[in-house]
Design a protein around this motif. Structure first.
Motif, PDB file in Angstrom:
ATOM      1  N   VAL A   1      -5.641  -1.232   0.294  1.00  0.00           N
ATOM      2  CA  VAL A   1      -5.074  -0.361  -0.756  1.00  0.00           C
ATOM      3  C   VAL A   1      -4.988   1.079  -0.269  1.00  0.00           C
ATOM      4  O   VAL A   1      -3.979   1.765  -0.479  1.00  0.00           O
ATOM      5  N   LEU A   2      -6.036   1.553   0.432  1.00  0.00           N
ATOM      6  CA  LEU A   2      -6.013   2.920   0.945  1.00  0.00           C
ATOM      7  C   LEU A   2      -4.906   3.093   1.989  1.00  0.00           C
ATOM      8  O   LEU A   2      -4.197   4.111   1.988  1.00  0.00           O
ATOM      9  N   VAL A   3      -4.747   2.108   2.888  1.00  0.00           N
ATOM     10  CA  VAL A   3      -3.679   2.187   3.886  1.00  0.00           C
ATOM     11  C   VAL A   3      -2.318   2.217   3.209  1.00  0.00           C
ATOM     12  O   VAL A   3      -1.421   2.989   3.587  1.00  0.00           O
ATOM     13  N   ALA A   4      -2.142   1.372   2.185  1.00  0.00           N
ATOM     14  CA  ALA A   4      -0.861   1.355   1.469  1.00  0.00           C
ATOM     15  C   ALA A   4      -0.587   2.695   0.798  1.00  0.00           C
ATOM     16  O   ALA A   4       0.552   3.188   0.799  1.00  0.00           O
ATOM     17  N   VAL A   5      -1.644   3.308   0.254  1.00  0.00           N
ATOM     18  CA  VAL A   5      -1.472   4.619  -0.387  1.00  0.00           C
ATOM     19  C   VAL A   5      -1.047   5.660   0.640  1.00  0.00           C
ATOM     20  O   VAL A   5      -0.140   6.463   0.398  1.00  0.00           O
ATOM     21  N   VAL A   6      -1.704   5.654   1.829  1.00  0.00           N
ATOM     22  CA  VAL A   6      -1.355   6.619   2.867  1.00  0.00           C
ATOM     23  C   VAL A   6       0.095   6.436   3.321  1.00  0.00           C
ATOM     24  O   VAL A   6       0.860   7.390   3.478  1.00  0.00           O
ATOM     25  N   ILE A   7       0.496   5.177   3.542  1.00  0.00           N
ATOM     26  CA  ILE A   7       1.874   4.913   3.973  1.00  0.00           C
ATOM     27  C   ILE A   7       2.876   5.332   2.911  1.00  0.00           C
ATOM     28  O   ILE A   7       3.924   5.913   3.210  1.00  0.00           O
ATOM     29  N   THR A   8       2.540   5.057   1.669  1.00  0.00           N
ATOM     30  CA  THR A   8       3.448   5.437   0.575  1.00  0.00           C
ATOM     31  C   THR A   8       3.606   6.947   0.489  1.00  0.00           C
ATOM     32  O   THR A   8       4.720   7.472   0.327  1.00  0.00           O
ATOM     33  N   VAL A   9       2.483   7.646   0.621  1.00  0.00           N
ATOM     34  CA  VAL A   9       2.553   9.105   0.574  1.00  0.00           C
ATOM     35  C   VAL A   9       3.368   9.653   1.749  1.00  0.00           C
ATOM     36  O   VAL A   9       4.199  10.556   1.598  1.00  0.00           O
ATOM     37  N   GLY A  10       3.140   9.091   2.966  1.00  0.00           N
ATOM     38  CA  GLY A  10       3.908   9.536   4.126  1.00  0.00           C
ATOM     39  C   GLY A  10       5.396   9.278   3.955  1.00  0.00           C
ATOM     40  O   GLY A  10       6.234  10.114   4.298  1.00  0.00           O
ATOM     41  N   ALA A  11       5.741   8.084   3.452  1.00  0.00           N
ATOM     42  CA  ALA A  11       7.156   7.779   3.230  1.00  0.00           C
ATOM     43  C   ALA A  11       7.770   8.718   2.212  1.00  0.00           C
ATOM     44  O   ALA A  11       8.920   9.166   2.357  1.00  0.00           O
ATOM     45  N   ALA A  12       7.007   9.031   1.164  1.00  0.00           N
ATOM     46  CA  ALA A  12       7.524   9.955   0.151  1.00  0.00           C
ATOM     47  C   ALA A  12       7.758  11.335   0.747  1.00  0.00           C
ATOM     48  O   ALA A  12       8.795  11.977   0.484  1.00  0.00           O
ATOM     49  N   GLU A  13       6.825  11.816   1.561  1.00  0.00           N
ATOM     50  CA  GLU A  13       6.998  13.129   2.188  1.00  0.00           C
ATOM     51  C   GLU A  13       8.187  13.122   3.153  1.00  0.00           C
ATOM     52  O   GLU A  13       8.956  14.086   3.226  1.00  0.00           O
ATOM     53  N   ALA A  14       8.327  12.001   3.910  1.00  0.00           N
ATOM     54  CA  ALA A  14       9.470  11.914   4.822  1.00  0.00           C
ATOM     55  C   ALA A  14      10.787  11.915   4.061  1.00  0.00           C
ATOM     56  O   ALA A  14      11.769  12.532   4.482  1.00  0.00           O
ATOM     57  N   ARG A  15      10.813  11.206   2.934  1.00  0.00           N
ATOM     58  CA  ARG A  15      12.039  11.188   2.135  1.00  0.00           C
ATOM     59  C   ARG A  15      12.338  12.565   1.559  1.00  0.00           C
ATOM     60  O   ARG A  15      13.505  12.974   1.476  1.00  0.00           O
TER      61      ARG A  15
END
Length: 306
Positions: A66-80
């Motif tokens: 869950v923590l890894v998914a949160v980090v990836i989601t946040v990174g993708a959001a920042e990249a977008r």
């Protein structure tokens, strides 16, 4: 007084048959150490209020995922979020590059136009003050394009040529590297001039009285422009006579030695029509009119052009 016989006890139990094996008996009866037994008892008591280890491990793994998914989601959001900014900067950079290239092309065309105008004015001035010598001066100076018969000489490295790593040949002896050197091309060009060539070019680079053939490492420079083998030399003149005179000259024999002993490849052929371009960036440094003006070209008082 009569003595009574001693009374023997009949209630005493018979001794155990394994009395002599008390150690083994103790081991069999108490196979688990008391400390281990107590620890097992405590774990049994607390096991009712705690989850088994396997379930706890699964919950920990799930929490990590869950923590890894949160980090990836946040990174993708920042990249977008930053993608439009990066795309905008990239577009601006591309626009700047295209604008710079366009401006450079315009300047190059303007330079060519001005160079043509200057060349035309120089030609007119030479015709005015030099009379019939104008064409000859332009030919010798390389100011005009030249067409006519001549010879085509191709000089190339040996097939198994290797770089020497030490620059051009440093002695009068031949090098066994199989590479064509700058002084080899100097001798070839000088031999063509001496054999009657009216104009010479190497790989499309027109040679003039100010041209220099030098070396930079293993590269040959003509007027500071690097040339790559094979080296195609075009010489305008009387084709058959020029070819024969060059091959019989000392420089032609020098080239023949390179071919025979060091596998440098050469070929020469007579051409009915050649086209040599004008020398680039030709600059008239000195020009003095003939004394007496037009029509008096016989009185040569030292006019010089370069």
């Amino acid at each position: 007084m009569s003595q009574q016989p001693p009374v023997r006890s009949t209630a005493s139990s018979r001794p155990r048959l394994d009395a002599s094996m008390s150690l083994l008996t103790n081991v069999m009866d108490h196979s688990l150490d008391d400390g281990y037994a107590e620890a097992a008892a405590r774990r049994g008591e607390t096991g009712r209020s705690r989850l088994p280890r396997t379930v706890r491990a699964k919950l920990g793994l799930a929490l990590g995922l869950v923590l890894v998914a949160v980090v990836i989601t946040v990174g993708a959001a920042e990249a977008r979020i930053s993608a439009p900014t990066l795309a905008k900067e990239r577009g601006e950079l591309i626009d700047r590059i295209e604008t710079g290239n366009s401006n450079a092309d315009k300047l190059a065309r303007n330079v060519d136009k001005l160079r043509g105008e200057v060349g035309e004015k120089q030609r007119q001035a030479l015709e005015k003050d030099g009379g019939a010598k104008a064409d000859l001066v332009a030919l010798l100076a390389g100011a005009n394009e030249v067409t006519g018969p001549g010879v085509k000489l191709v000089v190339d490295d040996a097939k198994d040529a290797t770089g020497s790593g030490g620059g051009p040949r440093e002695s009068a002896d031949f090098s066994d590297t199989g590479r064509v050197r700058d002084h080899d091309m100097q001798r070839v060009v000088n031999g063509l001039w001496e054999s009657g060539a009216e104009a010479v070019s190497i790989n499309g680079q027109r040679l003039t009285a100010l041209s220099a053939i030098r070396a930079a490492g293993d590269a040959i420079l003509v007027d500071n422009k690097p040339l790559a083998p094979p080296y195609t030399v075009l010489a305008v003149g009387d084709g058959q006579r020029l070819s024969t005179a060059f091959q019989n000259s000392a420089d032609g024999q020098y080239l023949h030695v390179l071919q025979q002993n060091y596998d440098i490849r050469t070929s020469i052929s007579v051409q009915d029509s050649l086209r040599l371009p004008a020398a680039p960036s030709l600059i008239v440094r000195t020009a003095e009119p003939i004394a007496g003006g037009p029509g008096k070209g016989d009185a040569d008082t030292g006019k010089g052009t370069s």
